[in-house]
Design a protein around this motif. Structure first.
Motif, PDB file in Angstrom:
ATOM      1  N   VAL A   1       4.088 114.526  77.719  1.00 46.07           N
ATOM      2  CA  VAL A   1       3.343 115.604  78.381  1.00 46.07           C
ATOM      3  C   VAL A   1       2.500 114.988  79.495  1.00 46.07           C
ATOM      4  O   VAL A   1       1.793 114.003  79.293  1.00 46.07           O
ATOM      5  N   ASP A   2       2.560 115.586  80.670  1.00 43.47           N
ATOM      6  CA  ASP A   2       1.887 115.021  81.840  1.00 43.47           C
ATOM      7  C   ASP A   2       0.422 115.442  81.939  1.00 43.47           C
ATOM      8  O   ASP A   2      -0.452 114.605  82.208  1.00 43.47           O
ATOM      9  N   VAL A   3       0.160 116.739  81.779  1.00 43.42           N
ATOM     10  CA  VAL A   3      -1.189 117.286  81.969  1.00 43.42           C
ATOM     11  C   VAL A   3      -1.498 118.226  80.813  1.00 43.42           C
ATOM     12  O   VAL A   3      -0.645 119.040  80.427  1.00 43.42           O
ATOM     13  N   GLU A   4      -2.722 118.119  80.286  1.00 44.26           N
ATOM     14  CA  GLU A   4      -3.174 118.996  79.201  1.00 44.26           C
ATOM     15  C   GLU A   4      -4.410 119.753  79.682  1.00 44.26           C
ATOM     16  O   GLU A   4      -5.420 119.147  80.038  1.00 44.26           O
ATOM     17  N   LEU A   5      -4.308 121.085  79.700  1.00 45.16           N
ATOM     18  CA  LEU A   5      -5.360 121.961  80.204  1.00 45.16           C
ATOM     19  C   LEU A   5      -6.105 122.592  79.032  1.00 45.16           C
ATOM     20  O   LEU A   5      -5.473 123.121  78.106  1.00 45.16           O
ATOM     21  N   TRP A   6      -7.429 122.563  79.095  1.00 44.00           N
ATOM     22  CA  TRP A   6      -8.272 123.065  78.018  1.00 44.00           C
ATOM     23  C   TRP A   6      -9.434 123.869  78.592  1.00 44.00           C
ATOM     24  O   TRP A   6      -9.688 123.843  79.804  1.00 44.00           O
ATOM     25  N   ALA A   7     -10.169 124.537  77.719  1.00 44.32           N
ATOM     26  CA  ALA A   7     -11.372 125.271  78.115  1.00 44.32           C
ATOM     27  C   ALA A   7     -12.400 125.115  76.981  1.00 44.32           C
ATOM     28  O   ALA A   7     -12.691 124.011  76.571  1.00 44.32           O
ATOM     29  N   HIS A   8     -12.977 126.225  76.510  1.00 44.81           N
ATOM     30  CA  HIS A   8     -13.898 126.264  75.362  1.00 44.81           C
ATOM     31  C   HIS A   8     -15.291 125.735  75.713  1.00 44.81           C
ATOM     32  O   HIS A   8     -16.291 126.414  75.443  1.00 44.81           O
ATOM     33  N   GLU A   9     -15.382 124.543  76.276  1.00 41.72           N
ATOM     34  CA  GLU A   9     -16.657 124.032  76.747  1.00 41.72           C
ATOM     35  C   GLU A   9     -16.981 124.713  78.078  1.00 41.72           C
ATOM     36  O   GLU A   9     -16.138 124.751  78.977  1.00 41.72           O
ATOM     37  N   HIS A  10     -18.195 125.219  78.208  1.00 41.99           N
ATOM     38  CA  HIS A  10     -18.551 125.981  79.405  1.00 41.99           C
ATOM     39  C   HIS A  10     -19.004 125.028  80.511  1.00 41.99           C
ATOM     40  O   HIS A  10     -20.106 125.116  81.055  1.00 41.99           O
ATOM     41  N   THR A  11     -18.091 124.132  80.842  1.00 45.32           N
ATOM     42  CA  THR A  11     -18.311 123.100  81.834  1.00 45.32           C
ATOM     43  C   THR A  11     -16.955 122.759  82.434  1.00 45.32           C
ATOM     44  O   THR A  11     -15.920 123.281  82.009  1.00 45.32           O
ATOM     45  N   TYR A  12     -16.985 121.869  83.431  1.00 44.78           N
ATOM     46  CA  TYR A  12     -15.756 121.279  83.951  1.00 44.78           C
ATOM     47  C   TYR A  12     -15.815 119.783  83.699  1.00 44.78           C
ATOM     48  O   TYR A  12     -16.839 119.139  83.964  1.00 44.78           O
ATOM     49  N   GLU A  13     -14.715 119.248  83.160  1.00 43.36           N
ATOM     50  CA  GLU A  13     -14.654 117.815  82.935  1.00 43.36           C
ATOM     51  C   GLU A  13     -13.235 117.321  83.187  1.00 43.36           C
ATOM     52  O   GLU A  13     -12.276 117.892  82.678  1.00 43.36           O
ATOM     53  N   ARG A  14     -13.150 116.276  84.004  1.00 43.67           N
ATOM     54  CA  ARG A  14     -11.883 115.595  84.243  1.00 43.67           C
ATOM     55  C   ARG A  14     -11.914 114.256  83.525  1.00 43.67           C
ATOM     56  O   ARG A  14     -12.889 113.515  83.618  1.00 43.67           O
ATOM     57  N   LEU A  15     -10.834 113.962  82.814  1.00 43.64           N
ATOM     58  CA  LEU A  15     -10.748 112.707  82.078  1.00 43.64           C
ATOM     59  C   LEU A  15      -9.826 111.732  82.797  1.00 43.64           C
ATOM     60  O   LEU A  15      -8.908 112.144  83.514  1.00 43.64           O
ATOM     61  N   TRP A  16     -10.081 110.438  82.590  1.00 43.96           N
ATOM     62  CA  TRP A  16      -9.087 109.445  82.947  1.00 43.96           C
ATOM     63  C   TRP A  16      -7.883 109.630  82.026  1.00 43.96           C
ATOM     64  O   TRP A  16      -8.013 110.231  80.948  1.00 43.96           O
ATOM     65  N   PRO A  17      -6.713 109.165  82.397  1.00 47.32           N
ATOM     66  CA  PRO A  17      -5.593 109.220  81.448  1.00 47.32           C
ATOM     67  C   PRO A  17      -6.016 108.598  80.113  1.00 47.32           C
ATOM     68  O   PRO A  17      -6.560 107.495  80.075  1.00 47.32           O
ATOM     69  N   VAL A  18      -5.799 109.329  79.021  1.00 50.84           N
ATOM     70  CA  VAL A  18      -6.356 108.900  77.743  1.00 50.84           C
ATOM     71  C   VAL A  18      -5.364 109.152  76.617  1.00 50.84           C
ATOM     72  O   VAL A  18      -4.646 110.160  76.603  1.00 50.84           O
ATOM     73  N   TYR A  19      -5.347 108.209  75.682  1.00 51.13           N
ATOM     74  CA  TYR A  19      -4.578 108.361  74.438  1.00 51.13           C
ATOM     75  C   TYR A  19      -5.268 107.515  73.377  1.00 51.13           C
ATOM     76  O   TYR A  19      -5.669 106.374  73.636  1.00 51.13           O
TER      77      TYR A  19
END
Length: 441
Positions: A329-347
């Motif tokens: 999977v290339d990109v995982e989109l989420w919400a729930h937290e009432h903010t914006y956050e971009r992560l480094w590639p993570v596993y």
């Protein structure tokens, strides 16, 4: 955004309804809450709307420039009784339009001889479209819908091919005997009647076993919009319910059914011919695997249910991180937290950047985006002052995210701030020379 803006003459016909006081409708046969969805079949579109008395379910439509409304389609109507103490009854209408021509524009209205909606327009989903463009967000409410006006304008300008609403609607759809849900659906008609409005459930939809969500939306498949997938251009999009990990009282078997379906869908998407045609696999689900908000939500914990699964079920419930990683999977989109956050590639709670200089060029793990700040009565959240290494960028501004896949190798993501007059406050290009599990190495 990357995509060139084209202003259509059709804009003159748009009828964007004002925000109304929550109340029962005066005309019980008048169509309202009109919204589109893509059923996953090329050349088709589903039109869904509500009345408060039973009527026929008709859509009259025509290609732009042809004789107005010279085509028609008939669908079905389903009664929905809200489970609040008033047991309010409404009728949900669904009509599927078929044999639509990619690249064309269509005008339509819906209803019956007992009442017709305003006239709307849409552009059919083209599964071969080269550069599909999206707005994506979660946690948009009936009260304080900060991003709605800007989304209305982008819809009028023809910028968007689809909208992805990543859970939590209205705050909450069941409140006031589902009148808040009615009002929210009237509000989003100003965007959702013009572009496919694709959804997944969030925790705020849980009342009465997600009944308002399951009845009001019309996503592909036969899971009452809980999980499904669809294709557009070079993308395979998977929508899922993170809530099956939390509301076991509604049936633990749903968790395992979804997991088995996800595994099967990802295997199919990774068949060589499918991955060659649609190299980008993107998931959307409400509750993130990771986040750095200061609220003790599931995503703040190392043993996140969504990421790691649950050991308190029989049998133990598997999480999603390994499944998504193993299927590239290339990109995982989420919400729930009432903010914006971009992560480094993570596993596995560790950063796997492509390189120090270019972290998103050939990343070695999925890229996570959290976009839950479109605006609701709960306002925005606070961040933990000491985030983990995987947190790359954070903002508490109200806003939403643009996404555009430019080709098989380049994907753009940008965060729009409503607090800063629509300024793009964060953006990245994900560049991948190859996709799939082998791309991690």
């Amino acid at each position: 955004m990357v995509k060139m803006v084209t202003v259509y003459a059709a804009c003159a016909l748009l009828c964007f309804a004002p925000l109304l006081v929550v109340s029962d409708p005066p005309v019980l046969t008048q169509p309202e809450q009109v919204h589109l969805s893509y059923p996953g079949v090329p050349g088709s579109m589903v039109v869904t709307w509500t009345t408060f008395n039973r009527t026929d379910s008709l859509v009259e439509y025509s290609p732009w420039g042809d004789i107005l409304f010279h085509k028609s389609a008939k669908g079905s109507v389903t009664p929905f009784v809200d489970s609040g103490n008033e047991k309010r009854k409404m009728f949900i209408h669904r009509v599927t339009l078929s044999d639509l021509k990619p690249g064309s524009h269509y005008v339509y209205h819906c209803g019956s001889d007992m009442g017709w909606s305003d006239m709307f327009w849409f552009r059919p989903i083209d599964e071969t479209i080269i550069q599909p463009a999206f707005a994506l967000y979660g946690d948009l409410g009936n009260e304080n819908p900060q991003s709605l006006a800007r989304l209305q304008k982008e819809t009028q300008l023809g910028i968007l091919d689809a909208i992805l609403h990543i859970g939590d609607f209205a705050y909450d759809m069941h409140e006031d005997n589902a009148r808040v849900g009615d009002e929210f659906m009237r509000q989003i008609q100003s965007i959702a009647a013009y572009v496919p409005y694709m959804t997944c459930p969030g925790n705020h939809e849980s009342a009465y076993n997600f009944s308002n969500y399951r009845n009001r939306f019309s996503m592909p498949g036969r899971t009452e919009s809980l999980w499904y997938s669809w294709n557009i251009g070079p993308i395979h999009i998977i929508s899922l319910s993170t809530e099956v990990y939390f509301y076991l009282e509604f049936g633990q078997e749903l968790l395992f059914r979804q997991y088995d379906w996800l595994k099967q869908d990802l295997e199919e998407a990774n068949r060589p011919e499918n991955r060659a045609a649609r190299p980008w696999i993107i998931t959307m689900g409400h509750r993130p695997m990771y986040c750095s908000d200061d609220d003790q939500d599931d995503c703040t914990k190392f043993d996140s249910f969504v990421r790691r699964g649950r050991n308190d079920t029989t049998p133990a419930a598997p999480g999603l991180e390994d499944l998504f990683y193993l299927h590239g999977v290339d990109v995982e989109l989420w919400a729930h937290e009432h903010t914006y956050e971009r992560l480094w590639p993570v596993y596995g709670d560790k950063v796997f950047n492509g390189s120090v200089a270019e972290p998103y060029t050939n990343p070695k793990a999925p890229v996570h985006i959290i976009t839950g700040s479109a605006g609701c009565k709960e306002k925005t959240d606070r961040f933990n002052p000491n985030p983990k290494d995987w947190s790359a960028f954070r903002s508490t501004d109200y806003g939403y995210t643009h996404m555009q896949v430019v080709n098989h190798t380049h994907l753009y993501l940008g965060q729009v701030s409503d607090d800063q007059a629509g300024k793009t406050i964060d953006s990245i290009w994900i560049i991948k020379d190859k996709h799939g599990y082998d791309a991690w190495f």
